[in-house]
Design a protein around this motif. Structure first.
Motif, mmCIF file in Angstrom:
data_model
loop_
_atom_site.group_PDB
_atom_site.id
_atom_site.type_symbol
_atom_site.label_atom_id
_atom_site.label_comp_id
_atom_site.label_asym_id
_atom_site.label_seq_id
_atom_site.Cartn_x
_atom_site.Cartn_y
_atom_site.Cartn_z
ATOM 1 N N GLN A 107 53.889 30.229 38.837
ATOM 2 C CA GLN A 107 54.325 29.063 38.083
ATOM 3 C C GLN A 107 54.633 27.975 39.090
ATOM 4 O O GLN A 107 54.871 28.261 40.272
ATOM 5 C CB GLN A 107 55.585 29.377 37.258
ATOM 6 N N THR A 212 60.319 35.734 40.367
ATOM 7 C CA THR A 212 61.535 36.130 39.655
ATOM 8 C C THR A 212 62.696 35.187 39.980
ATOM 9 O O THR A 212 63.479 34.817 39.091
ATOM 10 C CB THR A 212 61.912 37.571 40.013
ATOM 11 N N TYR A 214 62.277 32.102 40.955
ATOM 12 C CA TYR A 214 61.871 30.840 40.336
ATOM 13 C C TYR A 214 62.325 30.793 38.882
ATOM 14 O O TYR A 214 62.885 29.795 38.413
ATOM 15 C CB TYR A 214 60.348 30.714 40.438
ATOM 16 N N GLN A 215 62.113 31.877 38.152
ATOM 17 C CA GLN A 215 62.465 31.888 36.731
ATOM 18 C C GLN A 215 63.971 31.926 36.503
ATOM 19 O O GLN A 215 64.441 31.479 35.464
ATOM 20 C CB GLN A 215 61.777 33.066 36.032
ATOM 21 N N THR A 220 62.133 30.775 31.637
ATOM 22 C CA THR A 220 60.916 31.540 31.352
ATOM 23 C C THR A 220 60.095 30.940 30.217
ATOM 24 O O THR A 220 59.182 31.576 29.704
ATOM 25 C CB THR A 220 61.295 32.985 30.984
#
Length: 408
Positions: A107, A212, A214-215, A220
């Motif tokens: 992402q 992970t 980043y989210q 999400t």
């Protein structure tokens, strides 16, 4: 009359009317320069994309919410209405695609990076899984890449592009330094290899953190893009992508006969699509440039008609001294052909200069195609000869007695 003699007379005539010759050349110069510049830039763009894809590997396919290229805003809105692709679908592909050698996801967004008193804005922040740097053609110049452990524990570590090292860290050793990614502390563990600019935009202004992590910061709700690497060969790619498509359709409950609610694209398909788009653009640009050549040809014809009128007495003298019809025809065709060929030469030079200037100023890749140079010169010469036929025939058909009586 020998060709060498006809060429010498043509050059003398053009040199005697330098300003008129230069103004006549402009249409041909602009037309040829446009063609050469467009072909050079498109050839460079195609080579750039092909190089990137070949280095990344023709055995990589992606699964995303929407395609990389959309042809209309209506299509874009249609794709935006699709359900997002989440980490659960990435894990399903990772576990269920037995024909895939590697599977990754990413992402991205833009944000602010701070180190001490230095900061950068509009930096691309990427959320990577463990294998994504390698699958995205990203070599690590110093330090290490992200690991499976980083992904599992959402570790606050990152890899940075060379712009971060140069502008924020001022070329200090980046490994172990702590930066803030949109306010969140992150320790640098790797430095990406410098990639330069494309279309004037730096490819090195980025920071990559575990997906992970980043989210945890950005949530999400946005879709991830899944990357999968198949075995070598078209058959292996087809089998792996088909397996990935079946898994995604099952997870997303796509009914039999319905279109996919996601987009699966291969590297070769993307390269082909880009080549098709660039060729369409090039075709339009070349068609517009052809108008300049036609205008230039008409100008050449008009000037040659004026030249015939001005040199009527000269033509009469040459015919009285034994010059044949073909000799006069060759003389004027040589003059119009020489005029357009000189325009073609300057057009080629101008086109290459323009393309290289665009490449330097905007970072757009440019690659000179040798065939385009020969085509440009041939088209220029053909334009001059084609539009010079009528004036040459008019000169060749002059009656020598009438021509000698001319007041010119």
């Amino acid at each position: 009359m020998e060709t060498k003699e006809a060429f010498r007379i043509a050059v003398q005539s053009l040199w005697a009317n330098k300003l008129r010759s230069v103004l006549t050349l402009l249409g041909v110069v602009i037309g040829v320069a446009s063609v050469i510049a467009v072909v050079t830039l498109i050839n460079g763009a195609n080579s750039y994309v092909a190089t990137k894809i070949n280095k990344q590997g023709a055995d990589v396919f992606t699964i995303s919410q929407q395609p990389a290229f959309t042809t209309s805003y209506k299509e874009y809105l249609k794709f935006q209405k699709r359900k997002v692709i989440g980490l659960d679908q990435y894990h399903a592909i990772q576990q269920g695609c037995t024909l895939c050698k590697e599977v990754g996801a990413l992402q991205s967004t833009t944000g602010k990076i701070v180190y001490g008193t230095q900061s950068s804005t509009d930096t691309q922040i990427r959320g990577y899984t463990a294998y994504m740097p390698e699958m995205q053609n990203l070599d690590i110049a110093e330090g290490r890449s992200l690991t499976q452990s980083d992904e599992e524990h959402a570790t606050r570590v990152c890899i940075v592009g060379s712009d971060i090292e140069e502008n924020l860290l001022k070329f200090a050793d980046p490994i172990g330094k702590e930066i803030r990614v949109d306010g969140v502390p992150c320790t640098i563990v790797g430095l990406g290899e410098k990639q330069g600019k494309t279309l004037g935009q730096s490819q090195d202004n980025w920071v990559a953190i575990p997906l992970t992590a980043y989210q945890k910061t950005y949530g999400t709700k946005k879709s991830v893009t899944i990357y999968a690497k198949a075995g070598s060969g078209a058959a292996a790619m087809q089998a792996a992508s088909d397996q990935g498509r079946v898994i995604m359709r099952q997870i997303r409950h796509d009914r039999p006969g319905e279109d996919d609610s996601f987009t699966l694209e291969t590297s070769s398909a993307l390269a082909g699509l880009f080549s098709t788009i660039s060729n369409y653009i090039g075709g339009v640009a070349v068609a517009i440039a052809a108008i300049s050549l036609v205008v230039g040809g008409v100008v050449i014809m008009n000037i040659m008609l004026v030249s015939v009128t001005e040199r009527t007495r000269e033509i009469g003298v040459r015919k009285a001294l034994g010059a044949r019809r073909n000799d006069v025809l060759l003389q004027f065709l040589m003059e119009s052909g020489t005029l357009s060929l000189i325009g073609g030469i300057f057009g080629v030079i101008g086109g290459v200069v323009v393309a290289k200037a665009v490449s330097i100023l905007l970072g757009f890749p440019a690659e000179i195609a040798l065939w385009s140079v020969f085509v440009g010169l041939f088209v220029a010469l053909s334009t001059g000869v084609f539009f010079g036929v009528y004036p040459a025939r008019k000169a060749a058909e002059l009656d020598p007695i009438v021509a000698l009586r001319s007041d010119f």
